[in-house]
Design a protein around this motif. Sequence first.
Motif, mmCIF file in Angstrom:
data_model
loop_
_atom_site.group_PDB
_atom_site.id
_atom_site.type_symbol
_atom_site.label_atom_id
_atom_site.label_comp_id
_atom_site.label_asym_id
_atom_site.label_seq_id
_atom_site.Cartn_x
_atom_site.Cartn_y
_atom_site.Cartn_z
ATOM 1 N N ARG A 65 2.164 31.674 -83.232
ATOM 2 C CA ARG A 65 3.170 30.604 -82.959
ATOM 3 C C ARG A 65 4.262 30.704 -84.324
ATOM 4 N N GLN A 66 5.451 30.584 -84.222
ATOM 5 C CA GLN A 66 6.402 30.394 -85.415
ATOM 6 C C GLN A 66 7.037 29.061 -85.233
ATOM 7 N N MET A 67 7.227 28.128 -86.380
ATOM 8 C CA MET A 67 7.802 27.104 -86.532
ATOM 9 C C MET A 67 8.817 26.618 -87.642
ATOM 10 N N ILE A 68 9.724 26.254 -87.574
ATOM 11 C CA ILE A 68 10.645 25.691 -88.491
ATOM 12 C C ILE A 68 10.036 24.751 -89.132
ATOM 13 N N CYS A 69 10.348 24.619 -90.579
ATOM 14 C CA CYS A 69 9.864 23.467 -91.248
ATOM 15 C C CYS A 69 10.716 23.144 -92.479
ATOM 16 N N SER A 70 10.345 22.079 -93.132
ATOM 17 C CA SER A 70 11.065 21.619 -94.473
ATOM 18 C C SER A 70 9.826 21.545 -95.471
ATOM 19 N N THR A 71 9.919 22.297 -96.658
ATOM 20 C CA THR A 71 8.998 22.034 -97.528
ATOM 21 C C THR A 71 9.254 21.320 -98.754
ATOM 22 N N GLY A 72 8.736 21.136 -99.715
ATOM 23 C CA GLY A 72 9.217 20.231 -100.789
ATOM 24 C C GLY A 72 10.519 20.673 -101.515
ATOM 25 N N ALA A 73 11.214 19.459 -101.737
ATOM 26 C CA ALA A 73 12.542 19.890 -102.661
ATOM 27 C C ALA A 73 12.334 20.296 -103.911
ATOM 28 N N ALA A 74 13.343 20.844 -104.662
ATOM 29 C CA ALA A 74 13.057 21.268 -106.109
ATOM 30 C C ALA A 74 12.518 20.664 -106.890
ATOM 31 N N SER A 75 12.745 19.093 -106.602
ATOM 32 C CA SER A 75 12.168 17.922 -107.590
ATOM 33 C C SER A 75 10.836 17.661 -107.180
ATOM 34 N N SER A 76 10.272 18.172 -106.109
ATOM 35 C CA SER A 76 8.828 18.078 -105.587
ATOM 36 C C SER A 76 8.409 18.925 -104.803
ATOM 37 N N PRO A 77 8.159 20.293 -105.340
ATOM 38 C CA PRO A 77 7.686 21.214 -104.438
ATOM 39 C C PRO A 77 6.569 21.355 -103.847
ATOM 40 N N THR A 78 6.432 22.030 -102.971
ATOM 41 C CA THR A 78 5.269 22.128 -102.084
ATOM 42 C C THR A 78 4.225 23.023 -103.140
ATOM 43 N N ILE A 79 2.994 22.629 -103.027
ATOM 44 C CA ILE A 79 1.911 23.456 -103.642
ATOM 45 C C ILE A 79 1.920 24.961 -103.051
ATOM 46 N N THR A 80 1.524 26.038 -103.710
ATOM 47 C CA THR A 80 1.232 27.178 -103.388
ATOM 48 C C THR A 80 -0.167 27.726 -103.553
ATOM 49 N N GLY A 81 -0.616 28.430 -102.738
ATOM 50 C CA GLY A 81 -2.066 28.904 -102.951
ATOM 51 C C GLY A 81 -2.742 29.201 -101.552
ATOM 52 N N ARG A 132 17.629 10.479 -88.897
ATOM 53 C CA ARG A 132 18.446 11.627 -88.776
ATOM 54 C C ARG A 132 18.483 12.698 -89.653
ATOM 55 N N SER A 133 18.644 12.057 -90.940
ATOM 56 C CA SER A 133 18.897 13.106 -92.058
ATOM 57 C C SER A 133 17.767 14.044 -92.140
ATOM 58 N N SER A 134 16.375 13.462 -91.940
ATOM 59 C CA SER A 134 15.113 14.274 -91.834
ATOM 60 C C SER A 134 15.115 15.363 -90.793
ATOM 61 N N TRP A 135 15.989 15.017 -89.593
ATOM 62 C CA TRP A 135 16.028 16.022 -88.760
ATOM 63 C C TRP A 135 17.033 17.140 -88.948
ATOM 64 N N THR A 136 18.158 16.532 -89.316
ATOM 65 C CA THR A 136 19.537 17.558 -89.329
ATOM 66 C C THR A 136 19.210 18.553 -90.707
ATOM 67 N N ILE A 137 18.214 18.200 -91.701
ATOM 68 C CA ILE A 137 17.857 18.908 -92.906
ATOM 69 C C ILE A 137 16.901 19.755 -92.555
ATOM 70 N N LEU A 138 16.072 19.540 -91.358
ATOM 71 C CA LEU A 138 14.907 20.724 -90.968
ATOM 72 C C LEU A 138 15.286 22.048 -91.158
ATOM 73 N N GLY A 139 14.662 22.641 -92.011
ATOM 74 C CA GLY A 139 14.743 24.280 -92.238
ATOM 75 C C GLY A 139 15.190 24.453 -93.564
ATOM 76 N N SER A 140 15.240 23.337 -94.280
ATOM 77 C CA SER A 140 15.751 23.256 -95.669
ATOM 78 C C SER A 140 14.739 22.619 -96.665
ATOM 79 N N ARG A 141 14.712 22.975 -97.813
ATOM 80 C CA ARG A 141 13.604 22.208 -98.847
ATOM 81 C C ARG A 141 14.195 20.937 -99.020
ATOM 82 N N ALA A 142 13.164 20.077 -98.424
ATOM 83 C CA ALA A 142 13.967 18.394 -98.366
ATOM 84 C C ALA A 142 12.733 17.626 -98.513
#
Length: 439
Positions: A65-81, A132-142
């Motif tokens: 399965r592949q799914m669109i997402c929004s990871t952390g914004a530049a000021s609060s990035p999602t961890i890596t590892g 709505r902003s959470s939905w419309t920005i889906l696919g970007s770091r947010a």
Amino acid sequence: MSLIKRSISMLLICMMVITGMAVFAPDTAQAAMTYPETGMPYWVHVSRSAQLVTVYDSQTGDVVRQMICSTGAASSPTITGTFKMPNTGYGERKNWYFFGGSSVAHYATRIKGRYLFHSILYSSARTSALKRSSWTILGSRASHGCVRMTPLDAQWIAYNCAPGTIVRINDSKPAKGLTSNKSIKNSLPKAKSNGQLPGWEATLKFTGYPAKFTPTLKLGIYGSRTKSMQSSLKNLGYYGGSVKGSFGEGTQLALTRFQEAYIKLNPSGLGDDNRADGEATPVWQTRIKDNYSNRELLSTWRTLKSGTSGLSAKRLREQLKELRYTTAKVNSKYDKYMVTAVKLYQRAHGLKIDGIATQDIQQAILKDGQAPLQTARVNIKSGLSVRTGQSSKARRLVKLKNKSSVRIVKDYGDWTYIAVGSKAGYVLSRYLEPIVPVE
């Protein structure tokens, strides 16, 4: 584009929107990793650069399965590892997850610490009104660090990726399937005025988290199961490498030898798992685990030397003590006392003196009918010097008191090589009085 082709294309998009199915693309040349050792059916990759969540089959590496997402914004990035999903905490993997304040989300599944998979944000669980902003920005770091998804996708993760599932987060694009979220983004519907998302709301039926399965271990597999098997095979004397969980050729050879010994000991009733092929099916893993201390299956294949340990070392130590080459306490360590004992044995039998117990030396020591070392008593009132060589000018190691008991390792005529405690060396033969055992 012809009318027919356009109609088919529109029909496929509509079906995807209505059912919430994931979008796939032809495989790329790069192969996806596999994690069969985890015992989980899937593993998950989060690409921060592509803003895509890709689920792979742990055994084959195929895209599930592949799914669109929004990871952390530049000021609060999602961890890596690379992480392993922890056990479910309070409020997780359920219809609503409350963050506190004015935000809630569907189906939060913990990755590590405060980082979660969850749906886009809603302002109220009571009214089910999304932000709505959470939905419309889906696919970007947010996000604030979590991985936001559509409600349906968040629910799929919660229902299908049980605790123990591997999650890898990095900036690499997916190894297979889509490498851009553009086609998924274009297929997302607009939210209705009441905040509803037709076809993308969570509608899956919960069927229970997937049960763990036991994978077959073979060449190239890495993980805790392989490590446990290596430890058992090492204890039995089949494996001499490092116990690090990497299934290499040494592990394969050790496993094959164990299988051969087990089949010989149990010639019938093995069922389908009756081959010495160097692959550990779940049945073979159980056999190894249940027999890690079975003396009937002990091997002498592994060379024993300083620093090694295990049941094979313990058995050899017991025999060397029985033969009086050592008086040290019996344990499973091949320590300095074992090195000395093997050196004494090698000297007594005219072998290379290095304190290393090869397969041949182990078999010789363990051979039935070996006579124990003779013992003698010091017979000189002034005491007897134990020296490094056959000369009164050789360095003295220790001076033995009169009547001290020693073990005779080898008679060289005027001089005798003896052992006493942890010391060994040469003494003048004329000052030794044999101890005759009582019949």
